[in-house]
Design an enzyme around this catalytic site. Structure first.
Site, short mmCIF file in Angstrom:
data_model
loop_
_atom_site.label_atom_id
_atom_site.label_comp_id
_atom_site.label_asym_id
_atom_site.label_seq_id
_atom_site.Cartn_x
_atom_site.Cartn_y
_atom_site.Cartn_z
N GLY A 1 2.36 10.05 -0.85
CA GLY A 1 2.38 11.11 -1.87
C GLY A 1 1.60 12.34 -1.43
N SER B 1 -8.58 -6.75 10.00
CA SER B 1 -7.42 -6.09 10.59
C SER B 1 -6.73 -6.91 11.70
CB SER B 1 -7.86 -4.76 11.19
OG SER B 1 -6.84 -4.24 12.00
N ARG C 1 3.17 -11.15 11.67
CA ARG C 1 2.37 -11.68 10.57
C ARG C 1 2.99 -12.89 9.86
NH1 ARG C 1 0.42 -5.86 8.14
NH2 ARG C 1 -0.78 -5.39 9.99
N GLU D 1 5.10 2.84 0.43
CA GLU D 1 5.21 1.40 0.14
C GLU D 1 6.03 1.15 -1.12
OE1 GLU D 1 1.49 -0.76 0.41
OE2 GLU D 1 2.42 -2.61 -0.30
N LEU E 1 1.70 2.85 7.59
CA LEU E 1 1.18 4.22 7.65
C LEU E 1 2.23 5.12 8.27
CD1 LEU E 1 -2.50 3.53 8.83
CD2 LEU E 1 -1.58 3.62 6.52
C1 LIG Z 1 -6.71 -3.68 3.58
C2 LIG Z 1 -5.46 -3.03 4.07
C3 LIG Z 1 -5.39 -2.56 5.38
C4 LIG Z 1 -4.23 -1.97 5.84
N1 LIG Z 1 -4.17 -1.54 7.13
C5 LIG Z 1 -3.04 -0.95 7.58
C6 LIG Z 1 -2.96 -0.46 8.92
O1 LIG Z 1 -3.90 -0.56 9.68
N2 LIG Z 1 -1.80 0.12 9.30
C7 LIG Z 1 -0.73 0.25 8.48
O2 LIG Z 1 0.29 0.80 8.90
N3 LIG Z 1 -0.79 -0.18 7.20
C8 LIG Z 1 -1.91 -0.77 6.74
N4 LIG Z 1 -1.96 -1.22 5.44
C9 LIG Z 1 -0.87 -0.90 4.53
C10 LIG Z 1 -0.99 0.56 4.08
O3 LIG Z 1 -2.33 0.90 3.90
C11 LIG Z 1 -0.26 0.85 2.78
O4 LIG Z 1 1.01 0.30 2.80
C12 LIG Z 1 -0.12 2.35 2.58
O5 LIG Z 1 -1.36 2.98 2.71
C13 LIG Z 1 0.48 2.66 1.24
O6 LIG Z 1 0.49 4.05 1.08
P1 LIG Z 1 1.21 4.71 -0.15
O7 LIG Z 1 0.93 6.17 -0.06
O8 LIG Z 1 2.62 4.27 -0.20
O9 LIG Z 1 0.49 4.07 -1.43
P2 LIG Z 1 -1.06 4.09 -1.90
O10 LIG Z 1 -1.99 4.50 -0.85
O11 LIG Z 1 -1.26 2.76 -2.56
O12 LIG Z 1 -1.10 5.22 -2.99
C14 LIG Z 1 -0.56 5.03 -4.26
C15 LIG Z 1 -0.84 6.27 -5.06
O13 LIG Z 1 -0.10 6.20 -6.26
C16 LIG Z 1 -0.93 6.46 -7.37
N5 LIG Z 1 -0.35 5.73 -8.49
C17 LIG Z 1 0.12 4.46 -8.53
N6 LIG Z 1 0.64 4.20 -9.74
C18 LIG Z 1 0.49 5.31 -10.47
C19 LIG Z 1 0.83 5.66 -11.78
N7 LIG Z 1 1.47 4.81 -12.59
N8 LIG Z 1 0.49 6.89 -12.23
C20 LIG Z 1 -0.15 7.79 -11.42
N9 LIG Z 1 -0.47 7.52 -10.14
C21 LIG Z 1 -0.14 6.29 -9.68
C22 LIG Z 1 -2.30 6.01 -6.95
O14 LIG Z 1 -3.27 6.68 -7.72
C23 LIG Z 1 -2.29 6.45 -5.48
O15 LIG Z 1 -2.62 7.81 -5.39
C24 LIG Z 1 -3.13 -1.85 4.98
C25 LIG Z 1 -3.19 -2.32 3.67
C26 LIG Z 1 -4.35 -2.93 3.23
C27 LIG Z 1 -4.36 -3.51 1.85
#
Ligand SMILES: Cc1cc2nc3c(=O)[nH]c(=O)nc-3n(C[C@H](O)[C@H](O)[C@H](O)COP(=O)(O)OP(=O)(O)OC[C@H]3O[C@@H](n4cnc5c(N)ncnc54)[C@H](O)[C@@H]3O)c2cc1C
Length: 637
Positions: free
Chosen positions: A45, A284, A330, A425, A441
């Site tokens: 986002g 990790s 994994r 995601e 990422l």
């Molecule tokens: C511990 C951990 C380590 C990881 N390490 C890696 C890595 O090394 N490499 C890799 O590729 N991936 C990794 N991942 C996976 C990766 O981090 C995530 O898949 C990715 O960051 C998700 O990004 P995103 O922007 O889709 O969602 P998110 O970062 O989850 O962001 C979601 C956003 O949506 C907002 N939101 C959600 N619902 C609502 C709502 N109803 N109203 C308003 N806002 C809302 C939240 O506030 C947030 O801003 C890891 C995951 C975890 C748990």
């Protein structure tokens, strides 16, 4: 509902380039006439909001945290993949594409994955230009390490804080647009529904989490970047706030939900230590570059690891998968850990653990080198377990980590609800039945920086839609529905906490639909979930009221959605009578316990269509056509 993936024609390698040329453009002077809502300010986002605002669109960005900097993306540790081939070890766009398709057990869409691999190289340049401090070699070139399911080193990283550093980059770009007045940021604001006008997504209804105010926002397109739903299992490595609300409410408004049963169980997490826990911690995957995974050969061996000689250890990943060894993907590494623990060879309390041992690497490279690579991860491990991973092997066990399923989207990343785009995601697009490490990422940033800025323009330029405003009756109606639901939650005043319901649902999901699933367990889950949901709506105790900061109410709304979504997830898992990637149906396995796909019957994406309250959802199928790769039995031996 008709699923049209809108995959462009032409050779795989040229689809994206040709499509970009064919797309209609919005003239720069006209861009400011279009309003875009971006829900979510994580990597997907944040990068989308910044890029769309930079292009000139009017952007509103929402998140439920107090700052975009706190999105769950910040937790990402290990790294981000890109087909740069800096190591000269044989990598290429094609190889990254192939590894990702194979890693996903041939359940992802070829065209999307190829585009992802192509765009991956641009992401690194973009982030470096923003100042993201990727690790570098002595000579100044960017460094790489290896991640699971690949035999090349293509993972870019910033120690064990890659997500945080990438998020700071995206956040700076976003802040710049906020400063320029092109993007309006709404922190502490939760989207509670999508507003549909004349069959198109035209806005959202939100709740201000500080004042409780319910408000409407209209736009020409809505982008959901709301992350994954791993917390349906209660215990997971996800941040506590991660939830399914946005995509599930969109599902109820017409956006099909794809492959909900594809959940990733990560092999290297700190084992569960008791009922007191509310979340789990990832160690990790990058640690498997230098850590060796083993258990004692003998069942019930309670000797400390230092007293178990090498000959009495089973380095089971190296034994079973000699070509990938500890870097087996994994899903495979998780199942192998479960198998040795089920055999009674697990270590630590309850026998639910395996060792991740750095002794050999420390001997070979020195402790300093290991510290340089992973020190914050070792420190985190020690803070949680009280054990020093440099001196004694870490203990790890699989845990829920990521969700490959999500809103169904076409090649443009638009859902089946026109005008509603879903990225990161939250969508289902690129990882099939199993995601390879360091590719979430990559996907989130590919979607946000490079895909959506193109496809949304094409959408605006091709569809002549009239402007809408929040005075449209659909906004009032949706606001009323949101208020009624919140009021209902507040009025129950039952005897059980929201958390106790969430915990019970999560345990049920883990037991019946976790690392291994079968028809009997899934059928039971489909009986138990509705009963638990009914109890929730009769007996939950939501404290406080709606006109204030009320985390009990926030949590209740999210758990209420999980209660319904869990049923969809189990139904999907039951319907998919095959094993693939992270979806392991015990009835369908090869002689040596690997996932056994059934391409003839299940070579499709399951996209579930909402049919109305009390009615079973309808399964729609997007057939997966592989023109470039041959579907084979996945092997990492
Ligand atoms: C511990 C951990 C380590 C990881 N390490 C890696 C890595 O090394 N490499 C890799 O590729 N991936 C990794 N991942 C996976 C990766 O981090 C995530 O898949 C990715 O960051 C998700 O990004 P995103 O922007 O889709 O969602 P998110 O970062 O989850 O962001 C979601 C956003 O949506 C907002 N939101 C959600 N619902 C609502 C709502 N109803 N109203 C308003 N806002 C809302 C939240 O506030 C947030 O801003 C890891 C995951 C975890 C748990």
């Amino acid at each position: 509902m008709k699923l049209d993936s809108k995959i462009p024609s032409g050779p795989l390698q040229q689809k994206w380039e040709r499509y970009r040329l064919e797309m209609k453009l919005v003239n720069p002077a006209n861009k400011r006439k279009f309003d875009v809502i971006v829900v979510g300010s994580g990597l997907a986002g944040g990068s989308a909001a910044a890029s769309l605002a930079e292009l000139g669109y009017n952007v509103k960005c929402f998140c439920f945290q107090d700052s975009p900097r706190r999105a769950h993306s910040i937790a990402a540790q290990g790294g981000i993949n890109a087909a740069k081939n800096y190591q000269n070890d044989g990598d290429s766009i094609y190889r990254l594409f192939y590894d990702t398709i194979k890693g996903g057990d041939f359940r992802a869409r070829e065209a999307n994955v190829y585009r992802l691999a192509q765009v991956s190289v641009n992401i690194i340049d973009q982030c470096v230009a923003q100042g993201v401090p990727f690790a570098r070699e002595y000579g100044g070139l960017l460094a790489n390490r290896s991640f699971g399911g690949a035999q090349v080193s293509r993972t870019f990283y910033a120690r064990g804080q890659t997500g945080q550093q990438l998020l700071i980059g995206a956040y700076q770009a976003l802040e710049r647009q906020i400063g320029l007045g092109r993007c309006q940021m709404f922190p502490m604001t939760e989207m509670l529904d999508v507003v549909v006008v004349d069959g198109q997504a035209r806005g959202i209804v939100t709740r201000d989490l500080v004042t409780g105010e319910i408000a409407s926002h209209a736009a020409d397109a809505v982008v959901l970047a709301t992350g994954g739903y791993g917390n349906v299992f209660y215990l997971s490595t996800n941040a506590k706030g991660c939830n399914v609300t946005a995509t599930f409410r969109a599902f109820k408004k017409g956006a099909a939900f794809a492959n909900p049963c594809y959940t990733q169980i990560h092999p290297t997490c700190i084992p569960v230590s008791g009922d007191h826990q509310s979340k789990l911690t990832l160690m990790s995957e990058s640690l498997r570059n230098d850590g060796r995974v083993w258990v004692p050969k003998k069942k019930g061996d309670t000797r400390p690891p230092s007293q178990i000689p090498d000959a009495e250890r089973d380095y089971y990943l190296e034994r079973k998968y000699p070509s990938y060894g500890n870097l087996a993907p994994r899903d495979i590494a998780s199942r192998a850990a479960k198998e040795v623990c089920d055999e009674g060879r697990g270590v630590g309390p309850g026998g639910k653990g395996v060792y991740l041992d750095f002794a050999d690497s420390i001997k070979r490279l020195g402790e300093k080198a290991i510290r340089e690579r992973y020190d914050n991860l070792f420190e985190m491990y020690e803070r949680i377990t009280g054990e020093n991973g440099y001196k004694t092997p870490m203990r790890i066990y699989p845990a829920v980590h990521y969700t490959m399923g999500g809103t169904w989207v076409d090649y443009n990343l638009m859902s089946t609800l026109p005008g509603l785009f879903v990225i990161g995601e939250a969508n289902f697009s690129d990882h099939g039945a199993n995601r390879l490490g360091a590719s979430a990422l990559m996907q989130g940033l590919a979607d946000g920086y490079f895909v959506i800025p193109n496809t949304i323009g094409n959408f605006f330029a091709s569809s002549k839609q009239a402007k809408t405003s929040t005075s449209h009756p659909e906004f009032r109606k949706t606001e009323e529905e949101v208020k009624t639901r919140l009021q209902k939650l507040l009025s129950i005043r039952g005897k059980r906490t929201v958390s106790s319901f969430h915990r019970e649902l999560g345990k049920l999901m883990w037991d019946k639909c976790g690392m291994a699933r079968n028809e009997k367990g899934l059928s039971e889950a489909l009986q138990l979930i509705p009963a638990l949901r009914q109890e929730f709506w009769e007996n939950v105790n939501v404290l406080g009221d709606g006109g204030e900061l009320n985390q009990s109410l926030e949590h209740a709304g999210r758990v209420a959605d999980f209660m319904e979504f869990a049923e969809l997830l189990c139904l999907d898992a039951l319907t998919r009578a095959e094993s693939c990637g992270g979806h392991f149906r015990e009835e369908f396995q090869t002689e040596d316990g690997e996932a056994l796909r059934n391409d003839e019957r299940f070579g499709f994406v399951s996209a579930w269509e909402y049919q109305g309250s009390g009615k079973p959802p309808l399964l729609q199928k997007e057939l997966l056509v592989y023109e470039e790769v041959k579907m084979t039995q996945r092997s990492y031996k």
